[in-house]
Design an enzyme around this catalytic site. Structure first.
Site, PDB file in Angstrom:
ATOM      1  N   LYS A  48       0.839  -1.066   0.101  1.00  0.00           N
ATOM      2  CA  LYS A  48       0.087   0.131  -0.175  1.00  0.00           C
ATOM      3  C   LYS A  48       0.870   1.077   0.026  1.00  0.00           C
ATOM      4  O   LYS A  48       2.117   1.387   0.601  1.00  0.00           O
ATOM      5  CB  LYS A  48      -1.099   0.220   1.406  1.00  0.00           C
ATOM      6  N   SER A  62      -9.085   3.022   3.357  1.00  0.00           N
ATOM      7  CA  SER A  62      -8.077   3.848   2.471  1.00  0.00           C
ATOM      8  C   SER A  62      -7.398   2.613   1.772  1.00  0.00           C
ATOM      9  O   SER A  62      -6.471   3.157   0.906  1.00  0.00           O
ATOM     10  CB  SER A  62      -7.155   4.567   3.255  1.00  0.00           C
ATOM     11  N   SER A  86      -9.864   0.789   7.669  1.00  0.00           N
ATOM     12  CA  SER A  86      -9.065   0.806   6.423  1.00  0.00           C
ATOM     13  C   SER A  86      -8.709  -0.312   5.888  1.00  0.00           C
ATOM     14  O   SER A  86      -8.314  -0.540   4.718  1.00  0.00           O
ATOM     15  CB  SER A  86      -7.846   2.077   6.343  1.00  0.00           C
TER      16      SER A  86
END
Length: 494
Positions: A76, A152, A176
């Protein structure tokens, strides 16, 4: 390796093929890169490619005893730094600032044999429950391209759901990991506070509310990943005792008969859709069929108060981050997205005493949840209050952006956070995902399990929250649910 064969295996399965000499790491990488190329125009999941570095890694010898030797992997693009390469954090100004050192989790993933070939999309600084950064554009949900994959960790979720990789890096500061898992039909475990290092760049993420982890298609991949990631670092703030047995071994054991309390009411009093309620009731029925005791139970937590404490900490952290980036890299606040500027401006208006009093109330939320876990092993709830929402649905109005910049310029941001326009915008953003912040502020482990799809084919994961040190319990239950209602072969048509 053909994609049709690649997609039939989880990460541990692919590593086993490498170990037996049935496929090479380069063949796996070629398949992952081809799938990335094939889906990029539709999904926009991977925002930084590292093809050449990955090929160089495949040309080197592998320790075939490493648990994930030769398996393609995506980081990520937020707080998962790879030394010498930028971590944009979803922000254009940071897209050319190289990281001085690798994050602890990245080093551990490399030691576990993973082949890192890219970084996934995320909202600026991970501050939204959707993945629509201005710097890179929105990531789309493989199950319906008009819908969000959540945030996210939306880029990672889209990549795993589309079969680019079987597991990908994620992190969770307010939901997230669990939100995109629920929106994309994946398994997502948020470890408890202190279980996984946030270093070396930070002792903890947002006072321990934010933690590192992964998104996966199989429970055993997440269990094996937690075995790789858990454990102290010398620079860490404290030592979390190791589990009595590896998590991958623990999931071979039945969870026993659990007492589970469930609720479907939004903690902040906002609407909850019939689909979200149906997902929880379906899970409750499945749990009862497996011998667990399940009953409706009101959570003894002040949901609205917790949401306010969560947001106060979040805005204050945004203010500190923007200030730090200006001091260290000379990046002016005006370079960031309007939403970031607004949150940072509000954060700067929070008096230190108010912030400290708010953080002190985290203990009240801990104690309230502990009382619940004194009666129940787990709390069951929706993850999402409704099915995945359309791209752009939560875009902040231009009126609020203009107002935010104006009051910030005049030094009146403290008044902005008390206006109905600002407060309604915040509630509207939390209304889709009001169930996840509790586990973050209390530091408890939680997971999203993909047990339910809506009649029109959209995933709706359900959440389980455990007590302190409850990762093994969660993983055992997830493995039991996975066996009872397999989801691994359920994939989007993209």
């Amino acid at each position: 390796m053909k994609f049709e064969d690649y997609i039939q295996h989880d990460a541990l399965g692919l590593a086993d093929l490498v170990r037996r000499g049935e496929v090479s790491p380069q063949e796996l990488l070629d398949t992952a890169l081809a799938r990335t190329d094939q889906t990029h125009g539709q999904l926009n999941a991977v925002v930084r490619r590292l093809d050449e570095q990955a090929r160089q890694r495949c040309a080197q010898p592998f320790d075939t005893q490493a648990p994930f030797a030769g398996v393609p992997f995506l980081l990520k693009d937020l707080f998962q730094d790879l030394a010498g390469l930028p971590s944009s954090c979803g922000s254009k100004p940071l897209s050319r600032v190289p990281a001085p050192e690798s994050a602890d989790v990245v080093r551990r993933w490399q030691d576990a044999g993973l082949v890192i070939f890219g970084k996934t999309n995320t909202p600026e600084f991970g501050a939204r429950n959707v993945t629509e950064p201005l710097a890179f554009g929105p990531t789309r949900n493989p199950w319906n391209l008009s819908r969000t994959p959540g945030g996210s960790s939306g880029g990672s979720a889209a990549a795993v759901a589309a079969g680019i990789v079987p597991v990908a890096g994620a992190n969770d500061g307010g939901g997230s990991i669990r939100i995109p898992a629920a929106a994309c039909g994946l398994f997502g475990l948020k470890p408890g506070r202190g279980r996984v290092s946030s270093g070396p760049g930070a002792a903890e993420g947002m006072n321990g509310a934010a933690v590192q982890g992964v998104l996966s298609r199989s429970v055993r991949d997440s269990a094996a990943m937690l075995d790789v990631l858990q454990g102290p670092e010398a620079h860490g703030p404290y030592h979390m005792p190791a589990p009595p047995q590896p998590y991958l071994q623990a999931i071979q054991q039945a969870p026993g008969r659990l007492k589970i309390g469930f609720s479907t009411e939004s903690p902040i009093g906002t609407p909850v859709s019939s689909e979200a309620i149906a997902a929880v009731k379906d899970a409750a029925a499945l749990l009862e069929s497996l011998g667990h005791h399940v009953e409706e139970a009101k959570l003894p937590v002040d949901g609205l108060g917790l949401a306010k404490d969560f947001l106060l900490a979040w805005f204050s952290r945004q203010a500190a981050l923007v200030c730090e980036l200006e001091q260290v890299h000379g990046i002016k606040p005006s370079a960031f997205e309007p939403d970031t500027r607004a949150m940072a401006a509000v954060g700067r208006s929070v008096p230190a005493v108010e912030l400290l009093l708010s953080e002190a109330r985290w203990n009240e939320h801990n104690r309230a949840l502990a009382r619940f876990h004194g009666q129940y092993d787990l709390w069951l709830s929706p993850v999402l209050a409704s099915p995945p929402i359309p791209i752009g649905h939560l875009a902040t109005s231009k009126t609020l952006h203009i107002a935010s910049d104006l009051v910030a310029m005049l030094g009146l941001s403290g008044l902005l956070r008390k206006t109905a326009l600002f407060q309604n915008t915040i509630i509207n953003n939390l209304a889709w995902t009001p169930f996840t912040q509790l586990a973050n502020l209390t530091g408890r482990p939680a997971m999203s399990v993909p047990l339910y799809w809506t009649p029109d084919g959209m995933p709706m994961g359900v959440q389980f929250v455990a007590g302190l040190d409850g990762e093994a319990m969660l993983l055992r239950l997830a493995a039991q649910l996975e066996q009872a209602r397999p989801w691994f072969g359920r994939r989007p048509a993209i």
